[in-house]
Design an enzyme around this catalytic site. Sequence first.
Site: not given
Ligand code: 5GP
Length: 117
Positions: A31, A90, A99, A103, A105
């Site tokens: 991440d 999430n 995003v 995914h 985590h």
């Molecule tokens: P969500 O909030 O949708 O459960 O998790 C999305 C995750 O994607 C977040 O923890 C965020 O830090 C990660 N993320 C967002 N943009 C990027 C990126 O460009 N590269 C990587 N490696 N992680 C990302």
Amino acid sequence: MSDKTLFQKIMDREIPASIVYEDAECVAFNDITPQAPVHILIVPRKPIPRVGDAVAEDQGQLGALLLAAGKIAEQLGVKERSKGFRLVINQGVDAGETVPHLHVHLLAGRALAWPPG
Ligand code: 5GP
């Protein structure tokens, strides 16, 4: 203009990321904003937007995410019971989804509070 998701672009090496695992069904990478010493995102190659959008034919991809989590935890040395890890998915605003490509985590490397915030 590309209609790939952010995570598809990472899988296709169009956006850099530190990839730690991949197989036929999924890819995992660090991440960009880690919330723990180990913070990996495990992403199905199929761009299922979120877990609630998965359908019966996605069963293989969904199972592959959990199998990959176990392999990655072993690879990173956090699988044993004395250490451990947490998996989080999430969905939606209340859960903090940002995003729209499913995914998981994988968080580890420190004690994780329960219940989560
Ligand atoms: P969500 O909030 O949708 O459960 O998790 C999305 C995750 O994607 C977040 O923890 C965020 O830090 C990660 N993320 C967002 N943009 C990027 C990126 O460009 N590269 C990587 N490696 N992680 C990302």
